[in-house]
Design a protein around this motif. Structure first.
Motif, PDB file in Angstrom:
ATOM      1  N   GLN A  97       0.826  -1.208   0.000  1.00  0.00           N
ATOM      2  CA  GLN A  97       0.000   0.000   0.000  1.00  0.00           C
ATOM      3  C   GLN A  97       0.857   1.255   0.000  1.00  0.00           C
ATOM      4  O   GLN A  97       0.530   2.256  -0.650  1.00  0.00           O
ATOM      5  CB  GLN A  97      -0.941  -0.008   1.207  1.00  0.00           C
ATOM      6  N   ALA A  98       1.975   1.211   0.725  1.00  0.00           N
ATOM      7  CA  ALA A  98       2.849   2.376   0.826  1.00  0.00           C
ATOM      8  C   ALA A  98       3.591   2.642  -0.489  1.00  0.00           C
ATOM      9  O   ALA A  98       3.935   3.785  -0.794  1.00  0.00           O
ATOM     10  CB  ALA A  98       3.851   2.175   1.959  1.00  0.00           C
ATOM     11  N   GLY A 113     -10.108  -0.507   5.260  1.00  0.00           N
ATOM     12  CA  GLY A 113      -9.308   0.051   6.352  1.00  0.00           C
ATOM     13  C   GLY A 113      -8.718   1.408   6.049  1.00  0.00           C
ATOM     14  O   GLY A 113      -8.549   2.236   6.954  1.00  0.00           O
ATOM     15  N   LEU A 114      -8.390   1.690   4.782  1.00  0.00           N
ATOM     16  CA  LEU A 114      -7.819   2.985   4.423  1.00  0.00           C
ATOM     17  C   LEU A 114      -8.843   4.105   4.465  1.00  0.00           C
ATOM     18  O   LEU A 114      -8.482   5.281   4.350  1.00  0.00           O
ATOM     19  CB  LEU A 114      -7.189   2.914   3.027  1.00  0.00           C
ATOM     20  N   VAL A 139      -2.441   1.993  14.970  1.00  0.00           N
ATOM     21  CA  VAL A 139      -1.648   1.368  13.912  1.00  0.00           C
ATOM     22  C   VAL A 139      -2.448   1.287  12.625  1.00  0.00           C
ATOM     23  O   VAL A 139      -1.936   1.565  11.531  1.00  0.00           O
ATOM     24  CB  VAL A 139      -1.180  -0.035  14.351  1.00  0.00           C
ATOM     25  N   ARG A 140      -3.725   0.930  12.725  1.00  0.00           N
ATOM     26  CA  ARG A 140      -4.552   0.859  11.512  1.00  0.00           C
ATOM     27  C   ARG A 140      -4.724   2.230  10.879  1.00  0.00           C
ATOM     28  O   ARG A 140      -4.568   2.395   9.666  1.00  0.00           O
ATOM     29  CB  ARG A 140      -5.921   0.262  11.832  1.00  0.00           C
ATOM     30  N   ARG A 145      -1.888   7.403   6.278  1.00  0.00           N
ATOM     31  CA  ARG A 145      -0.948   8.487   6.022  1.00  0.00           C
ATOM     32  C   ARG A 145      -0.319   8.392   4.632  1.00  0.00           C
ATOM     33  O   ARG A 145       0.342   9.333   4.193  1.00  0.00           O
ATOM     34  CB  ARG A 145       0.135   8.503   7.107  1.00  0.00           C
ATOM     35  N   ILE A 146      -0.556   7.297   3.927  1.00  0.00           N
ATOM     36  CA  ILE A 146      -0.060   7.231   2.552  1.00  0.00           C
ATOM     37  C   ILE A 146      -0.706   8.302   1.684  1.00  0.00           C
ATOM     38  O   ILE A 146      -0.139   8.717   0.673  1.00  0.00           O
ATOM     39  CB  ILE A 146      -0.294   5.840   1.925  1.00  0.00           C
TER      40      ILE A 146
END
Length: 282
Positions: A97-98, A113-114, A139-140, A145-146
């Protein structure tokens, strides 16, 4: 309390963070309480982070950098800390994802989740296990933050109408979650479509999946099992899921009509109900 010499900074990113935070704080001549007052957190929380008993947040890290003049060190380090606290089977997915330039997601049962709010994520993660819930929620949410990067990914999410109607948490949690989805209207890099019940049988009946595309690497399809991740770059699988996603997009409502449906569900299903005297009851 664990002494700084008892911490092994090589044990984990969290231990290294705590070791460095205490080292820089003491070099600045500040007690935990004094440092906490500077960054607007309790001295107790500072102590827990320094002894690797509490996970730091990005906000804490930004304030620590400003207070200690560490030139963004803690803000960079916290990304490693948060990623290391993900379940081992999911860490590779977070890395995908990052790095991805484009993310395409289909979710038939819940909000991705995003896109989750804090309250929604808390309701999902705490359903069966309340252990370290605050840390697991942090954490999720940190994965989101991406979208704050200088060059964030293009994210295209297709949600089943069922994901809007499945009540997770209380009505307020769902109102806030659907309002959060609506906040992305007009954001070119985050696009949300809804697959309505009226679509009937569709190309996503086999379940949820994500498709990650990169600038110079092969695309990867990710599916998830119970406690396990299944990423694959198999060309046939990628081709099949890409075709399925095209069909799902064609069957889903337009971006504008999706927003209309999200707003209607939010107001009609989770809006405030009023008693006969006009006072809100929910």
């Amino acid at each position: 309390m664990t002494h700084i010499n008892a911490l092994d900074p090589g044990a984990s990113p969290l231990d290294y963070y705590g070791f460095e935070l205490r080292r820089h704080r003491e070099a600045a001549g500040l007690t935990q309480k004094q440092f906490g007052e500077v960054v607007n957190y309790t001295g107790s929380l500072v102590g827990q982070i320094e002894t690797a008993r509490k996970i730091p947040t990005p906000e804490f890290s930004e304030r620590a950098d400003a207070a200690l003049g560490t030139d963004g060190m803690f803000s960079r380090l916290v990304e490693l800390v948060l990623r290391s606290r993900l379940p081992a089977w999911f860490q590779q997915v977070a890395e995908l994802q990052a790095r991805a330039g484009e993310i395409y997601s289909f979710e038939p049962q819940m909000i991705h989740g995003l896109l989750q709010t804090k309250a929604y994520a808390r309701a999902v993660l705490g359903l069966v296990d309340q252990t370290d819930l605050d840390d697991r929620v942090a954490v999720r949410l940190a994965r989101q933050r991406i979208f704050e990067k200088n060059d964030p990914p293009v994210f295209w999410a297709i949600l089943s109408e069922a994901a809007l109607c499945q009540k997770i948490g209380d009505s307020q949690t769902m109102r806030e979650q659907l309002a959060h989805l609506l906040a992305f209207e007009g954001t070119p890099r985050i696009n949300i479509q809804v697959l309505p019940f009226s679509a009937g049988a569709h190309a996503g009946l086999t379940g949820s999946f994500d498709l990650y595309r990169f600038a110079s690497d092969p695309a990867i399809v990710y599916t998830e099992g119970y406690g396990s991740a299944h990423p694959t770059a198999n060309p046939d699988t990628v081709k099949d899921c890409s075709l399925r996603y095209d069909h799902l997009q064609a069957a889903a409502l337009s971006l504008r009509d999706s927003a209309v449906l999200i707003r209607r569900v939010m107001e009609e299903r989770y809006g405030e109900q009023r008693a006969s005297d006009g006072d809100p009851v929910a």
